[in-house]
Design a protein around this motif. Structure first.
Motif, PDB file in Angstrom:
ATOM      1  N   GLY A  12      38.640 -31.312  -3.200  1.00 49.20           N
ATOM      2  CA  GLY A  12      38.046 -32.549  -2.713  1.00 49.20           C
ATOM      3  C   GLY A  12      38.101 -33.722  -3.655  1.00 49.20           C
ATOM      4  O   GLY A  12      37.870 -34.863  -3.254  1.00 49.20           O
ATOM      5  N   GLY A  13      38.376 -33.464  -4.926  1.00 48.63           N
ATOM      6  CA  GLY A  13      38.424 -34.541  -5.902  1.00 48.63           C
ATOM      7  C   GLY A  13      37.073 -35.147  -6.229  1.00 48.63           C
ATOM      8  O   GLY A  13      37.001 -36.257  -6.773  1.00 48.63           O
ATOM      9  N   SER A  14      35.995 -34.430  -5.900  1.00 49.96           N
ATOM     10  CA  SER A  14      34.644 -34.946  -6.146  1.00 49.96           C
ATOM     11  C   SER A  14      34.335 -35.011  -7.639  1.00 49.96           C
ATOM     12  O   SER A  14      34.500 -34.021  -8.361  1.00 49.96           O
ATOM     13  CB  SER A  14      33.608 -34.058  -5.446  1.00 49.96           C
ATOM     14  OG  SER A  14      32.303 -34.351  -5.894  1.00 49.96           O
ATOM     15  N   LEU A  15      33.863 -36.155  -8.099  1.00 43.63           N
ATOM     16  CA  LEU A  15      33.491 -36.297  -9.505  1.00 43.63           C
ATOM     17  C   LEU A  15      32.269 -35.443  -9.831  1.00 43.63           C
ATOM     18  O   LEU A  15      32.097 -35.009 -10.975  1.00 43.63           O
ATOM     19  CB  LEU A  15      33.198 -37.771  -9.825  1.00 43.63           C
ATOM     20  CG  LEU A  15      34.415 -38.707  -9.796  1.00 43.63           C
ATOM     21  CD1 LEU A  15      33.988 -40.141 -10.094  1.00 43.63           C
ATOM     22  CD2 LEU A  15      35.483 -38.252 -10.785  1.00 43.63           C
ATOM     23  N   PHE A  16      31.438 -35.196  -8.832  1.00 43.70           N
ATOM     24  CA  PHE A  16      30.263 -34.339  -9.015  1.00 43.70           C
ATOM     25  C   PHE A  16      30.698 -32.935  -9.410  1.00 43.70           C
ATOM     26  O   PHE A  16      30.200 -32.362 -10.385  1.00 43.70           O
ATOM     27  CB  PHE A  16      29.448 -34.301  -7.727  1.00 43.70           C
ATOM     28  CG  PHE A  16      28.258 -33.379  -7.778  1.00 43.70           C
ATOM     29  CD1 PHE A  16      27.162 -33.667  -8.584  1.00 43.70           C
ATOM     30  CD2 PHE A  16      28.237 -32.221  -7.010  1.00 43.70           C
ATOM     31  CE1 PHE A  16      26.066 -32.812  -8.623  1.00 43.70           C
ATOM     32  CE2 PHE A  16      27.155 -31.368  -7.035  1.00 43.70           C
ATOM     33  CZ  PHE A  16      26.056 -31.665  -7.850  1.00 43.70           C
ATOM     34  N   TYR A  17      31.666 -32.389  -8.662  1.00 41.46           N
ATOM     35  CA  TYR A  17      32.163 -31.044  -8.980  1.00 41.46           C
ATOM     36  C   TYR A  17      32.980 -31.045 -10.265  1.00 41.46           C
ATOM     37  O   TYR A  17      33.001 -30.040 -10.994  1.00 41.46           O
ATOM     38  CB  TYR A  17      32.983 -30.488  -7.824  1.00 41.46           C
ATOM     39  CG  TYR A  17      32.150 -30.127  -6.611  1.00 41.46           C
ATOM     40  CD1 TYR A  17      30.984 -29.394  -6.750  1.00 41.46           C
ATOM     41  CD2 TYR A  17      32.522 -30.536  -5.328  1.00 41.46           C
ATOM     42  CE1 TYR A  17      30.206 -29.063  -5.657  1.00 41.46           C
ATOM     43  CE2 TYR A  17      31.745 -30.216  -4.223  1.00 41.46           C
ATOM     44  CZ  TYR A  17      30.587 -29.480  -4.397  1.00 41.46           C
ATOM     45  OH  TYR A  17      29.809 -29.168  -3.309  1.00 41.46           O
ATOM     46  N   ALA A  18      33.640 -32.167 -10.555  1.00 41.61           N
ATOM     47  CA  ALA A  18      34.383 -32.269 -11.818  1.00 41.61           C
ATOM     48  C   ALA A  18      33.417 -32.180 -12.995  1.00 41.61           C
ATOM     49  O   ALA A  18      33.672 -31.457 -13.974  1.00 41.61           O
ATOM     50  CB  ALA A  18      35.152 -33.586 -11.874  1.00 41.61           C
ATOM     51  N   PHE A  19      32.299 -32.887 -12.901  1.00 40.19           N
ATOM     52  CA  PHE A  19      31.293 -32.849 -13.961  1.00 40.19           C
ATOM     53  C   PHE A  19      30.737 -31.438 -14.128  1.00 40.19           C
ATOM     54  O   PHE A  19      30.626 -30.930 -15.254  1.00 40.19           O
ATOM     55  CB  PHE A  19      30.163 -33.823 -13.652  1.00 40.19           C
ATOM     56  CG  PHE A  19      28.963 -33.665 -14.547  1.00 40.19           C
ATOM     57  CD1 PHE A  19      28.967 -34.174 -15.843  1.00 40.19           C
ATOM     58  CD2 PHE A  19      27.830 -32.993 -14.097  1.00 40.19           C
ATOM     59  CE1 PHE A  19      27.858 -34.007 -16.676  1.00 40.19           C
ATOM     60  CE2 PHE A  19      26.729 -32.825 -14.919  1.00 40.19           C
ATOM     61  CZ  PHE A  19      26.746 -33.337 -16.214  1.00 40.19           C
ATOM     62  N   LEU A  20      30.396 -30.795 -12.999  1.00 43.17           N
ATOM     63  CA  LEU A  20      29.856 -29.439 -13.073  1.00 43.17           C
ATOM     64  C   LEU A  20      30.888 -28.463 -13.634  1.00 43.17           C
ATOM     65  O   LEU A  20      30.544 -27.545 -14.390  1.00 43.17           O
ATOM     66  CB  LEU A  20      29.397 -28.978 -11.685  1.00 43.17           C
ATOM     67  CG  LEU A  20      28.191 -29.705 -11.088  1.00 43.17           C
ATOM     68  CD1 LEU A  20      27.882 -29.164  -9.701  1.00 43.17           C
ATOM     69  CD2 LEU A  20      26.965 -29.563 -11.988  1.00 43.17           C
TER      70      LEU A  20
END
Length: 322
Positions: free
Chosen positions: A281-289
């Motif tokens: 998904g390219g979500s920055l939230f998941y990238a941070f996690l």
């Protein structure tokens, strides 16, 4: 419990491999992935040889462990370790050999799952005996389809029906045991200090479940739907991760035991799930996690590994106990 170290180090190696692929770091860090993969193989073989020697020389002790209401659950760590290591060495071995290892691991997982559930049915277990280690045989069932789909990606043909069987069994018992264990932890006695690290195991099933969802049904359901279901499952794992972080004051006071390795694989599974969701998904939230999980997994494995070596040197493990 020593096999949990293979799960932990193997899980971290999978995290490093996923990180290298997602962030395109092959040039600088492919050597690290290879080194950790072979170290995981060495560790699995070494511990297996030692435990086989124990079975031969001290069969009565082995027999007692097969009938122990807590230790019986750790036997599935052998299968999980074998399957995790298989994922690490897929690129180094022939496909036919990988299939043999897969079916051996899957068969042993089925036998041990049947044995453990049969043990639960035939013995009058007290509520205080229930602990998060009961999840280990269940997580093992959820690992099978994860490995199987990785093999199928390399042109192996493992029937979908076999993989969905393990997924169904693992999912059913995860939900069932999750409720039972929460009731025990809330209304029953507190866990013995030595088993407190196993609370981290609550993180593993929803993380692996989410990964299974993304791989098993990608040819049947739209990726957007799978992404939503996997994100919801990961949210459960995230809640338990936040809960474990809130219990840091308790964990830092614990005396070292091999159960500390229970910190490692669940954290690695959680990180893998975050990274997979980010890649889709390219979500920055998941990238941070995911980045947080990479750091946390690495630190935990290094700390627990160092404490294990120190305990071995001081002869504080593998001692007689009840």
């Amino acid at each position: 419990m020593f096999f949990a170290s293979v799960m932990g180090i193997g899980g971290l190696t999978l995290v490093i491999g996923k990180t290298i692929r997602i962030f395109e770091l092959e040039v600088n860090f492919s050597w690290l992935l290879t080194a950790l993969s072979f170290f995981s193989v060495f560790l699995l073989c070494g511990i297996s040889i030692l435990y086989l020697a124990k079975i031969i020389r001290h069969y009565s002790a082995f027999s007692k462990e097969l009938k122990h209401p807590v230790r019986i659950n750790f036997f599935s760590a052998v299968c999980v370790s074998l399957l995790i290591v298989l994922m690490l060495i897929l690129r180094f071995i022939p496909l036919w050999f990988a299939l043999i290892i897969f079916y051996i691991g899957a068969f042993l997982q089925l036998i041990l799952s049947l044995y453990v559930v049969r043990f639960w049915f035939l013995h009058a277990l007290e509520q205080k005996m229930a602990n998060p280690a009961w999840f280990i045989p269940i997580v093992g069932n959820l690992i099978v389809p994860l490995v199987g789909m990785n093999l199928n990606a390399q042109m192996a043909w493992i029937p979908f029906e076999i993989l969905i069987f393990y997924f169904g069994v693992g999912s059913f018992f995860w939900i069932l045991l999750n409720a039972a264990l929460l009731i025990r932890l809330i209304f029953g006695e507190h866990l013995p200090q030595k088993l407190s690290p196993t609370l981290f195991i609550f993180i593993a099933p929803p993380s692996v479940f989410a990964l299974d969802i993304l791989l098993l049904f990608k040819d049947y359901v739209s990726i957007a739907s799978l992404y939503g279901i996997a994100s919801a499952s990961f949210s459960v794992a995230l809640f338990f991760m936040l809960l474990m972080i809130s219990l840091f004051e308790i964990f830092k006071e614990l005396k070292f035991a091999l159960s500390w390795w229970a910190f490692t694989f669940p954290t690695a599974a959680w990180t893998l799930c975050a990274l997979e969701l980010y890649s889709l998904g390219g979500s920055l939230f998941y990238a941070f996690l995911g980045i947080f999980g990479i750091v946390l997994s690495s630190v935990i494995v290094l700390v627990v590994g160092f404490r294990t070596l120190l305990a071995i040197k001081q002869k504080e493990i593998c001692v007689l106990e009840e």
